[in-house]
Scaffold this active site. Sequence first.
Site, PDB file in Angstrom:
ATOM      1  N   ASN A  88       0.888  -1.243  -0.082  1.00 41.24           N
ATOM      2  CA  ASN A  88       0.073   0.264  -0.048  1.00 41.24           C
ATOM      3  C   ASN A  88       0.762   1.202   0.138  1.00 41.24           C
ATOM      4  O   ASN A  88       1.506   1.708   0.866  1.00 41.24           O
ATOM      5  CB  ASN A  88      -0.798   0.021   1.405  1.00 41.24           C
ATOM      6  N   PHE A  89       0.775   1.976  -1.164  1.00 43.73           N
ATOM      7  CA  PHE A  89       1.703   3.140  -0.963  1.00 43.73           C
ATOM      8  C   PHE A  89       1.403   4.448  -0.323  1.00 43.73           C
ATOM      9  O   PHE A  89       1.974   5.408  -0.174  1.00 43.73           O
ATOM     10  CB  PHE A  89       1.835   3.568  -2.690  1.00 43.73           C
ATOM     11  N   LYS A  90       0.195   4.261   0.026  1.00 44.51           N
ATOM     12  CA  LYS A  90      -0.606   5.567   0.730  1.00 44.51           C
ATOM     13  C   LYS A  90      -0.326   6.936  -0.136  1.00 44.51           C
ATOM     14  O   LYS A  90      -0.687   6.644  -1.233  1.00 44.51           O
ATOM     15  CB  LYS A  90       0.043   5.656   1.992  1.00 44.51           C
ATOM     16  N   HIS A 144      -9.332   0.854   5.225  1.00 46.99           N
ATOM     17  CA  HIS A 144      -8.134   1.120   5.948  1.00 46.99           C
ATOM     18  C   HIS A 144      -8.313   1.979   6.861  1.00 46.99           C
ATOM     19  O   HIS A 144      -8.916   3.029   6.902  1.00 46.99           O
ATOM     20  CB  HIS A 144      -7.230   1.494   4.999  1.00 46.99           C
ATOM     21  N   GLU A 175      -5.376  -5.343  10.447  1.00 47.02           N
ATOM     22  CA  GLU A 175      -4.192  -4.423  10.559  1.00 47.02           C
ATOM     23  C   GLU A 175      -4.432  -3.559  11.892  1.00 47.02           C
ATOM     24  O   GLU A 175      -5.325  -2.752  11.963  1.00 47.02           O
ATOM     25  CB  GLU A 175      -4.278  -3.417   9.318  1.00 47.02           C
ATOM     26  N   GLY A 196       2.556   1.676  10.967  1.00 44.11           N
ATOM     27  CA  GLY A 196       3.336   2.990  10.715  1.00 44.11           C
ATOM     28  C   GLY A 196       4.342   3.161  12.136  1.00 44.11           C
ATOM     29  O   GLY A 196       4.871   4.179  12.075  1.00 44.11           O
ATOM     30  N   SER A 203       3.609  -2.750  10.443  1.00 43.81           N
ATOM     31  CA  SER A 203       4.995  -2.897  10.891  1.00 43.81           C
ATOM     32  C   SER A 203       5.716  -4.144  10.326  1.00 43.81           C
ATOM     33  O   SER A 203       6.347  -4.546  10.828  1.00 43.81           O
ATOM     34  CB  SER A 203       5.101  -2.614  12.048  1.00 43.81           C
TER      35      SER A 203
HETATM   36  P1  13P Z   1       3.100   0.031   7.868  1.00 45.32           P
HETATM   37  O1  13P Z   1       3.629  -1.437   7.141  1.00 45.32           O
HETATM   38  O2  13P Z   1       3.850   1.295   7.495  1.00 45.32           O
HETATM   39  O3  13P Z   1       3.017  -0.330   9.422  1.00 45.32           O
HETATM   40  O4  13P Z   1       1.500   0.355   7.060  1.00 45.32           O
HETATM   41  C1  13P Z   1       0.844  -0.882   7.358  1.00 45.32           C
HETATM   42  C2  13P Z   1      -0.429  -0.562   6.496  1.00 45.32           C
HETATM   43  O5  13P Z   1      -1.231   0.402   6.737  1.00 45.32           O
HETATM   44  C3  13P Z   1      -0.823  -1.473   5.322  1.00 45.32           C
HETATM   45  O6  13P Z   1      -2.007  -0.983   4.709  1.00 45.32           O
END
Ligand code: 13P
Length: 238
Positions: free
Chosen positions: A6-8, A90, A159, A165, A195
């Site tokens: 997920n690039f966000k 999400h 998640e 994050g 993470s």
């Molecule tokens: P991180 O891997 O940065 O914790 O993010 C996870 C996430 O939100 C995937 O959708």
Amino acid sequence: MIIASNFKTNHTRKSTKEFIKQVDNFVKNTNSDVQTRIYPTATALDNFDCDKSIKVGAQNFYPTFKGSFTGEIGFEQLQEFGVDSVLIGHSERRHILKESSSLLVKKYDFAKEQGVEIVYCVGEPKEVREAGIDAVMAYIWEQFDGIDLDYSKLIIAYEPVWAIGTGLSASNDDIKEVLKRLRKSIRKPLLYGGSVNVDNVGDILDIENCDGVLVGTVSWTAEAFIKMIEAAQKNKEK
Ligand code: 13P
């Protein structure tokens, strides 16, 4: 096994293209059959010519084909790029963008009508985790209210909000317990996210009922993402 990135709100059109090319080259050169998903920003979507094991999907959409919803993206625009996988629920959209459960159900039903793959994300905040596993499961089951768990193209991503994050992944025991409880009533692929990194991905993929990972931060370099695909390949060969 499904390895998803997920690039966000990261990468440009140009760097997304390079990332996908590198991943595609790796997959083709190694004949990897790990199911790979990449969710770039909407501005970087394109008609990518990838191996069939790679899907490039959308992080977000508005539940409409087209219409007057300033700033939003409908399915007409996604279909132009052959998008057939979407993220819904999400935690950043639930908590930061304030998407309500009723909007999530609308998005879910709309995506289902369009027949696309849905990665539906659930997970508890820290205070719920601290209240214990029963509170965690009650919280997660509420997030499934109105969601058709029989949809054939559904994938669930667990998640925990506090693990996203933060560099602080849930413990393998915690992940195992939640996935075990979900598995009792859900026969769909179950992913873990929060993470995940190159060092812990192998152990996470080994957890019973874990069918893959949805990764943010660490997956944003093609090198690291490829290492995770390799870990999934190794896991399959066990
Ligand atoms: P991180 O891997 O940065 O914790 O993010 C996870 C996430 O939100 C995937 O959708």
